[in-house]
Design an enzyme around this catalytic site. Structure first.
Site, short mmCIF file in Angstrom:
data_model
loop_
_atom_site.label_atom_id
_atom_site.label_comp_id
_atom_site.label_asym_id
_atom_site.label_seq_id
_atom_site.Cartn_x
_atom_site.Cartn_y
_atom_site.Cartn_z
N LYS A 208 20.15 18.05 -34.09
CA LYS A 208 20.02 16.62 -34.39
C LYS A 208 20.32 16.42 -35.87
O LYS A 208 19.42 16.42 -36.72
CB LYS A 208 18.62 16.12 -34.04
CG LYS A 208 18.59 14.60 -33.83
CD LYS A 208 19.48 14.21 -32.67
CE LYS A 208 19.62 12.71 -32.54
NZ LYS A 208 20.64 12.34 -31.57
N SER A 409 23.06 10.17 -27.40
CA SER A 409 21.68 9.87 -27.77
C SER A 409 21.16 8.67 -26.98
O SER A 409 21.05 8.73 -25.76
CB SER A 409 21.56 9.64 -29.28
OG SER A 409 21.60 10.86 -29.97
#
Length: 618
Positions: A208, A409
């Protein structure tokens, strides 16, 4: 003394009059511009007779970018382009689906005898959209009608479409600029340190990397490894498609930097000769020579003093007959996901949920296609959309997700309730992870002698950007992020019939190309928008259907001010850049192009499922 005061008073009086004069001039200029825009819009919206084209070419003179859902009416953008020239046109957004539909109608139009791709002002789109446009170009060419590409030079995006042409012309002084793909992100940990800004990061996911610019001055090894994989995959997809169109091998199309240098040395650095020798183009020709070739193919219009052709912006095919067939709703999630109402270029959680609810309650609508082209955004807004989509599915209406250039996402979060997910091989998806960011400025303020103090009934109440973050709040925030990640894993696991542990192995914020997402079980089929619509019809058992596009028309005032904004953007930057030092101009441009940093992300809990690098491929 009286004379002195009279001189001073006279100076200020005349200065005030000059300022009033300048102010009135500026206001009058804006008033004149507003009147011109309003009059232009009025005439642009009036019904026009069909274009009087007996036989000739469809001129695909694309100007600006191609997006799933333009933020401004296309006709108004075109009017602004005609009024202010190409600099305004390069700000234009063209609808992907309108473009493809126009190409398909022109394919069967007996008055359209061929197609000319004029791509000098085409600024680009994502690879999945290029592939969908290319599909329509291939259908047009397979109908037996010729396709010509003309250009002074071609960048990589322009050349992708040009490769579908029957014949590619290039200026003798032009180039085909093939160089590969790269991502570049601004990292500013040192800047934050110098400004004494305290950045508190809360995240889950090894890959991430959206928060890395705030905590590093370079890319982490994990992010480099992950990004190298999908960027390399995108480039290989590009080479395979274009090489097949030109009947070359990928190595012939792009022999690497060394091979390109050797090829240029063999032709003394002549980029046009290099393109011709390596079969990237079919003929080197000046504009006059191209005009003669196209005149032979399509004839000459003496009235327009040009070849027989109609611009794609002016082409008006025969209207399609209305019908009362069952409907498939097409709802867009295009841009960063934010809480509240939709803003231009973003996905409003409340707006999109309301559209899904409307489709759910409409008896004429039998299925829903959610077109996702988003890097994600607010977790709260993503969940609002997901819940409404799940309600539509529970109500018995099949839901199919069509993924565009990216559905990462939060873009994947909202896709989880779908009965079926269709992604392009070049879609960027996955990036299953969550992060939170809180900046505080106590050290910055301390450096200039400003301090904050007070009383609070608990540490959780003592929150302020001007004070250090309480440890209890930091712990609570991390727990919240971890809980959100587990929720994300659970949603994906339930939707894909896997365990959370299995999903965690391919999650951790890892970005996947569509082809890898298919092998990992994150999507059901590799295809395009057409395939998604067919699947929705199949699930709803519809032998015939019509599409109901959920696109809101802007109000008249919105149209006027958006056009004025485009006009100012077209003229003002060039005028101002001359007064700005070059390094500052370059920095401003880089920051403006940095996706996600300056978007209006407004999650109430500061939780985001967002892919920073997904939209940053050059």
């Amino acid at each position: 003394m009286r004379t002195l005061w009279r001189i001073i008073a006279g100076f200020f009086r005349w200065t005030w009059r000059l300022l009033n004069f300048i102010r009135e001039c500026i206001l009058n200029l804006f008033l004149i511009l507003l009147i011109l825009v309003a009059v232009g819009i009025y005439f642009q919206l009036q019904p026009k007779p069909a274009e009087n084209l007996t036989k000739g070419a469809l001129l695909v003179d694309l100007s600006g970018s191609v997006v799933d859902k333009p933020s401004v009416n296309n006709k108004l953008r075109q009017w602004g382009r005609e009024l202010l020239g190409a600099s305004s046109g390069r700000l234009q957004e063209n609808s992907l689906f309108d473009l493809v539909e126009t190409l398909r109608q022109a394919k069967t139009d007996p008055n359209i005898t061929g197609l000319v791709l004029s791509l000098n002002d085409f600024t680009g789109t994502d690879q999945a959209s290029l592939n969908y446009i290319g599909k329509a170009l291939r259908e047009f060419r397979d109908s037996g009608k010729p396709v010509y590409a003309i250009g002074d030079s071609y960048n990589q995006t322009q050349y992708y479409l040009a490769s579908y042409a029957t014949k590619i012309f290039l200026s003798p002084q032009g180039t085909v600029d093939l160089h590969g793909f790269a991502t570049n992100t601004l990292y500013y940990k040192s800047l934050l340190d110098k400004l004494k800004v305290s950045t508190h990061i809360f995240r889950v996911g090894t890959y991430k990397s959206a928060v890395e610019p705030m905590i590093r001055d370079d890319m982490s090894p994990a992010a480099r490894e992950a990004d190298s994989r999908w960027v390399g995959g995108l480039w290989q997809n590009y080479l395979n498609t274009v090489a097949a169109n030109r009947q070359l091998t990928p190595a012939q199309l792009f022999p690497g930097a060394g091979g390109v240098l050797q090829g240029l040395q063999a032709v003394n650095g002549d980029t046009a000769q290099y393109a011709l020798k390596n079969k990237l183009v079919d003929e080197l020709a000046s504009r006059a020579q191209v005009e003669r070739e196209l005149t032979k193919a399509f004839g000459w219009d003496k009235r327009q003093n040009d070849i027989n052709a109609v611009s794609i912006y002016d082409y008006q095919p025969a209207p399609q007959p209305t019908n009362t067939q069952p409907q498939i709703a097409v709802i867009f999630a295009n841009g960063a996901i934010i809480d509240g109402q939709e803003e231009p270029g973003s996905v409003g959680g409340d707006t999109t949920a309301a559209q899904i609810r409307q489709a759910r309650l409409d008896d004429k609508i039998k299925a829903i296609v959610l077109r996702v082209n988003s890097p994600g955004g607010s977790v709260s807004a993503s969940e609002v959309i997901r819940e409404e989509l799940a309600a539509a599915r529970a109500a018995g209406k099949p839901v199919v997700v069509s993924m565009g250039g990216m559905a990462a996402s939060g873009g994947y979060w909202i896709s989880t309730p779908a009965n079926y997910i269709v992604a392009s091989p070049s879609t960027l998806t996955g990036s299953i992870g969550i992060f939170g960011v809180v900046n505080t400025f106590e050290n910055s303020l301390d450096g200039i002698g400003v301090h904050t103090d007070g009383v609070a009934t608990s540490p959780l109440a003592d929150l302020a950007v001007t004070k250090a973050l309480p440890p209890e709040f930091a712990q609570m925030m991390q727990l919240n992020i971890e809980s959100g990640y587990r929720t994300f894993l659970g949603l994906v696991a339930t939707a894909r019939n896997k365990t959370p542990e299995q999903i965690d192995q391919i999650a951790q914020g890892h970005v996947w190309l569509g082809v890898d997402a298919k092998s990992n079980g994150l999507v059901d089929e590799l295809g395009d928008f057409d395939d998604a619509v067919k699947k929705a019809a199949e699930l709803a058992k519809l032998p015939a259907w019509q599409l109901n596009w959920f696109v809101e028309d802007p109000s008249f005032s919105d149209l006027i001010f958006s056009q004025m904004s485009a006009s100012v953007q077209a003229v003002l930057p060039q005028a101002m850049q001359a007064w700005i030092p070059a390094p500052l101009t370059a920095l401003a441009t880089a920051m403006k192009q940095q996706p996600g940093l300056f978007t209006t992300l407004n999650d109430p809990q500061n939780r985001y499922a967002f892919c920073l690098t997904c939209g940053d491929v050059k």
